[in-house]
Scaffold this active site. Structure first.
Site, mmCIF file in Angstrom:
data_model
loop_
_atom_site.group_PDB
_atom_site.id
_atom_site.type_symbol
_atom_site.label_atom_id
_atom_site.label_comp_id
_atom_site.label_asym_id
_atom_site.label_seq_id
_atom_site.Cartn_x
_atom_site.Cartn_y
_atom_site.Cartn_z
ATOM 1 N N SER A 231 -1.638 -6.089 1.419
ATOM 2 C CA SER A 231 -2.532 -5.087 0.839
ATOM 3 C C SER A 231 -1.766 -4.260 -0.186
ATOM 4 O O SER A 231 -0.569 -4.463 -0.393
ATOM 5 C CB SER A 231 -3.074 -4.173 1.930
ATOM 6 N N LYS A 232 -2.477 -3.331 -0.778
ATOM 7 C CA LYS A 232 -1.898 -2.455 -1.804
ATOM 8 C C LYS A 232 -0.588 -1.800 -1.350
ATOM 9 O O LYS A 232 0.294 -1.557 -2.165
ATOM 10 C CB LYS A 232 -2.886 -1.330 -2.164
ATOM 11 N N ARG A 233 -0.501 -1.507 -0.061
ATOM 12 C CA ARG A 233 0.710 -0.865 0.452
ATOM 13 C C ARG A 233 1.966 -1.662 0.120
ATOM 14 O O ARG A 233 3.051 -1.124 -0.004
ATOM 15 C CB ARG A 233 0.639 -0.734 1.977
#
Ligand code: GLU
Ligand code: ZN
Length: 508
Positions: A272-274
């Site tokens: 994910s974006k993380r």
């Protein structure tokens, strides 16, 4: 029986499956930007189709109108244009199963939903949104583990339902055969079985506004478009029993399913974006090359040849097979992707790399102020300097900063920068003066001759080669770490090189 109704002898099966025309598809819902997961699904479908001389199809699953945005469709086309692999049939190029956009196929879904009602495999549901909402809240309050529809309208008499449907708002729901089991023989996961009673209770196929749900449109289209293989992300496994029940209800043979392993970040959580960039757009803007992304993503969850890491798209097409897929989740390693990017930057021709890096150079102000285009002379220089940065650049965006010293004279660094280890300012001055005598000749020769000249001089003067060249490097490039020195002198030419050296000598 095969899907074409022919009896196929067991022994002939491998041959038969080889002859069968493969059709697979990428079926994104334009409700978000294209990201790594989508690319992996699309790429594996592409590679599989091409590995078997089949057709790869693009279908837009745009029936979720609340989350739809035209910008995501544009993003889809732009992303794949950049990535450089294409579908054989799709909304933009047409094909025998057109239209390939689900919102243009609404009448088809209505017809097939009604067919299922007629054959008893589906039924009209007249429950209002309020009723379903109350049901959900009551269950919540009672801490009931039951979820989904309570099959309220399943028992309504078919004739009565049909006449009510003419005037009342309604949905059409799938009548899941209870007390039975549904099995999947997944090409990767193997055999999985579900009790029908555990499968989502009689899900909606056609909404009250006449739009199909994902399940109906997906199954009808895969069948009508002759899809033989469905390679999709593992998150869809739980929908598959539903789809298989629908294929049976229609009397159709389901395609071969192959659910691809999840893509994780290095912490074992879903990518994910993380973890960093995930949209194709971001990778492009960050200076990745499509070849690097495609090569790396092709290896996410698949192994081809022991020890071989670099593959062209054609090589991947030739090697791909479902047997080479791994069951284990794939881990997305940004460092490895950077390694691929550095590789693909290195193998570009100077002209191609210059063209790719040019927008970054213009934006960064390499040619004066940010946004200014280079003149013909600067452009020629920009192309000529590519060999100096090719070896060490990881991103296209790294390139301009490494070259600033060639396009504008760098400020003369502090005197201490010129002094080799365990040496003195006086010695630095002497070494630079020697360097000054070599520069004009270096500007006219190739790397090898320049190096020989420097070595001979260092030996004669009784200094280390590195110590001799260090002050010269600082004078020419403004820094101790820089792209190759000889190449820099050659590109600057004798006059500019001498001017830089003189400025440095004055300051020391
Ligand atoms: N439209 C679905 C998606 O967005 C397609 C899933 C499938 O391939 O069946 O991923
Ligand atoms: Zn109902």
């Amino acid at each position: 029986m095969s899907r074409f109704g022919l009896y196929v002898d067991k022994e002939l099966k491998p041959l038969y499956s080889f002859l069968m025309e493969i059709r697979d598809r990428y079926a994104p819902s334009p409700t978000g930007l294209q990201h790594i997961g989508g690319l992996r699904t699309a790429l594996f479908n592409y590679l599989f189709a091409k590995s078997r001389n089949g057709k790869f199809i693009l279908r837009l699953e745009d029936t979720d109108r609340t989350r739809f945005d035209e910008a995501y469709v544009d993003n889809l086309y732009a992303s794949f244009e950049w990535l450089g692999f294409r579908w054989d049939e799709g909304p933009d190029i047409g094909g025998p199963s057109a239209p390939y956009i689900q919102s243009e196929r609404l009448e088809i879904y209505k017809k097939y939903a009604r067919d299922l009602v007629e054959s008893g495999h589906a039924y009209y549901c007249f429950c209002s949104a309020e009723r379903l909402d109350t049901l959900r809240r009551e269950r919540e309050a009672a801490h009931s583990s039951e979820a989904g529809y309570d099959r309220h309208c399943r028992a309504v008499d078919a004739q009565e339902a049909a006449s009510r449907a003419a005037g009342e708002p309604h949905t059409i729901r799938l009548r899941i055969p209870l007390g039975e089991k549904t099995g999947l023989d997944d090409a990767l996961l193997g055999k999985v079985e579900w009790k029908n009673d555990d499968v989502s209770p009689d899900p909606v196929l056609l909404k009250s506004d006449g739009f199909p749900t994902y399940h109906l449109a997906n199954v009808v289209d895969d069948h009508l478009m002759g899809i033989t293989h469905v390679l999709r992300a593992q998150e869809w496994v739980s929908s598959t029993p539903l789809h298989i029940i629908m294929y049976r209800a229609f009397g159709w043979t389901p395609p071969v399913f192959c659910h691809l392993p999840m893509v994780m970040g290095q912490d074992g959580k879903k990518l994910s974006k993380r973890h960093g960039a995930t949209s194709i757009d971001e990778f492009r803007k960050n200076g990745f090359l499509p070849e690097a992304l495609v090569n790396y993503v092709a290896l996410l969850g698949a192994s081809y040849e022991e020890g071989k890491e670099i593959y062209t798209l054609d090589e991947l097409c030739a090697r791909f097979s479902l047997e080479k897929l791994n069951k284990a989740p794939a881990v997305f390693d940004y460092k490895k992707l950077e390694w691929y990017n550095a590789h693909y930057i290195r193998v570009k021709t100077d002209a191609a790399l210059a063209a790719l890096a040019l927008p970054y150079a213009v934006r960064s102000g390499l040619f004066g102020v940010p946004g200014r285009d280079p003149g013909a002379e600067q452009l020629a220089l920009f192309k000529a300097v590519m060999p100096l940065v090719k070896e060490r650049a990881v991103f296209l965006g790294d390139i301009p900063a490494k070259l600033t010293y060639l396009f504008s004279e760098p400020p003369v660094p502090d005197a201490s920068e010129f002094i080799p280890k365990k040496s003195s300012l006086e010695e630095a001055r002497r070494l630079l003066a020697i360097g000054r005598t070599l520069a004009p000749q270096m500007a006219e020769t190739g790397d090898e001759d320049a190096e020989r000249l420097a070595k001979e001089t260092a030996q004669r003067e009784g200094v280390k080669l590195g110590d001799l060249l260090m002050p010269l490097r600082v004078a020419i490039t403004g820094s101790r770490v820089s792209p190759p020195l000889f190449g820099s002198i050659r590109l600057l030419g004798a006059a500019s090189s001498l001017a830089r050296i003189d400025r440095a000598l004055e300051s020391l």
